[in-house]
Design a protein around this motif. Structure first.
Motif, PDB file in Angstrom:
ATOM      1  N   LEU A 128       0.865  -1.176   0.000  1.00  0.00           N
ATOM      2  CA  LEU A 128       0.000   0.000   0.000  1.00  0.00           C
ATOM      3  C   LEU A 128       0.899   1.222   0.000  1.00  0.00           C
ATOM      4  O   LEU A 128       2.087   1.137   0.303  1.00  0.00           O
ATOM      5  N   TYR A 138      -4.943   0.489  -0.231  1.00  0.00           N
ATOM      6  CA  TYR A 138      -5.157  -0.256   1.000  1.00  0.00           C
ATOM      7  C   TYR A 138      -6.224  -1.342   0.821  1.00  0.00           C
ATOM      8  O   TYR A 138      -6.103  -2.436   1.352  1.00  0.00           O
ATOM      9  N   ARG A 141       2.377  -4.879   2.911  1.00  0.00           N
ATOM     10  CA  ARG A 141       1.023  -4.885   3.466  1.00  0.00           C
ATOM     11  C   ARG A 141       0.925  -5.548   4.846  1.00  0.00           C
ATOM     12  O   ARG A 141       0.449  -4.943   5.803  1.00  0.00           O
TER      13      ARG A 141
END
Lengths: 264, 264
Positions: free
Chosen positions: A85, A118, A142
């Motif tokens: 992300l 995300y 992540r």
DNA sequence: CGTTGGGTTGAGCTTGTTCAACCACCGTGG
DNA sequence: CCACGGTGGTTGAACAAGCTCAACCCAACG
């Protein structure tokens, strides 16, 4: 008005927050001089990084790495396996959902300090994330990022606040697209953009359009021709002035915002 | 097809999860027999209540109280001082944003187990929350609820997950309103409704419309007449059948979902 | 039994889309 | 250096989707 991406971008970058060039060096455990770029990062004060003092900031920084993207490059693509992300450091990213037949809805514009990429479902990204200006961002692993959040309640808090803000913005966006006429939509979009710019220290007079007409149209649920006509309508009402490059002067911010039903 | 709110609602309630009538009594510290309704609450398994064992559940329950609302009553109103937030136990709530000139966008339909009235800005509710069926909900004191969350990381987690889900749904909604034609929008709406119904154990064949045309129109960013025409279009394409009361049979769920661009 | 609220349908209008022409700018390659 | 094609933006004309206004229907209710 033929404006190349290059010139559009040059103008924008010119007035964005200055990039860290030579952050102070620090000594790591192994005795090697290594600068921690976060110390001068313009996005340090935003959300997840905000509560972090030096050690934890360093810990977070080491979960990822900084990268750059040119305009029209993708940071991530819907359907591809969910990788990192991103926390945007400079530039603007358009997050969008594409329909099978080519229609596209831009879900959000992501500004410096904000996080994108995300959302994941079944281990895949759900949206496209496309740089619409040159972009620098921290790409965080992540699972390690999530683990970090769980270890740090104050960071989890910041993350929750961020989610709340995102939610509000999309709800706003939905109301604009669902209820306003084309000219109203453009008016509220420009007001929103001006507010976002001033919050991020970009210049607002003139306001340099970060994106082309087709992006605006995908953001507002209209066609490029309609956007174009809405622009000339606003111009004829003397609410804005269109420069021959792609920058805009908002002559009457109050009336513009009111025309957009004060949704900024 | 003149359907009163009463009949619409009667049909819906008929098939919703049964209400707890006589939950087992328990003995409190002071020796008074007091039942904890949560033990049989159909929304117990959802989000914030899910991780709670008996003691914490009781603690949370005592932060609020259960109430009921009739259709068209408001649980909360935009602009009024932010009071409690609500976890819906039964029924459906429409959360909407009103524009000064009367236009309204329904932001979300809130089903049992979900939470609404959470958003506040400057100590005021931001949206209207209107019961569109008879509703029962737990109304929790805002600050004590937040304190409770902060004391209980697993609940905070559940809350974050909830936010994520809400965010996804609004993004979906935005894409539908921004990109689909009227018939497509209705198709995706009906598919969505059917999915939500089956998830909540409501009957789907026939699917009882919880709301009137004007609500659907405000949800989809269209006019009631357009909704009506879209209904007859779907009927003529044999995708749905319209009963003379306000219930719907989805003849071809797959094609319906595909027509709505599989956004359900 | 008239009134009211919700739904449908039609006719005409408005807004936004489609299709096409055109322009300005830029980068490329003779 | 200029000719060229490509991209992005504007504008016009014809068209279509959705909106507005109005009539009408039906069921529920006082």
């Amino acid at each position: 008005m033929g404006v190349s991406a290059a010139s559009r971008v040059a103008l924008l970058v010119l007035h964005s927050a200055p990039q860290p060039l030579r952050p102070p060096s620090v000594i790591t455990g192994r005795g090697i001089a290594k600068p921690l770029p976060c110390l001068t990062c313009p996005a340090k004060a935003k959300n997840v990084c905000k509560p972090l003092e030096y050690d934890r900031q360093k810990e977070l920084f080491q979960l990822g790495h900084q990268s750059k993207w040119e305009p029209r490059q993708f940071l991530f693509r819907a359907g591809s396996p969910a990788g990192p992300l991103f926390k945007i450091i400079s530039g603007i990213v358009a997050v969008s959902k594409g329909l099978p037949d080519g229609r596209r809805q831009i879900i959000a514009l992501v500004f410096p300090g904000d996080i994108c990429g995300y959302t994941q479902i079944n281990g895949q990204y759900v949206y496209d994330g496309e740089a619409i200006t040159p972009v620098t961002a921290c790409a965080f692993d992540r699972s390690r990022f999530n683990a970090f959040i769980h270890r740090n309640p104050d960071v989890a808090d910041a993350m929750a606040t961020l989610l709340q803000e995102k939610l509000e913005r999309v709800r706003q966006h939905l109301t604009i697209v669902g209820q306003l006429t084309s000219t109203e939509r453009l008016a509220s979009f420009l007001s929103m953009l001006a507010r976002a710019y001033s919050e991020h220290g970009f210049q607002v007079r003139p306001l340099v359009m970060p994106m082309k007409r087709s992006d605006v149209s995908e953001y507002l649920g209209l066609r490029t021709e309609t956007i174009s006509r809405a622009f000339t309508k606003l111009r004829k009402q003397r609410l804005i002035e269109l420069d021959d490059d792609d920058s805009i002067i908002i002559c009457d911010p109050i009336r513009l915002s009111r025309l957009g039903n004060a949704m900024d």
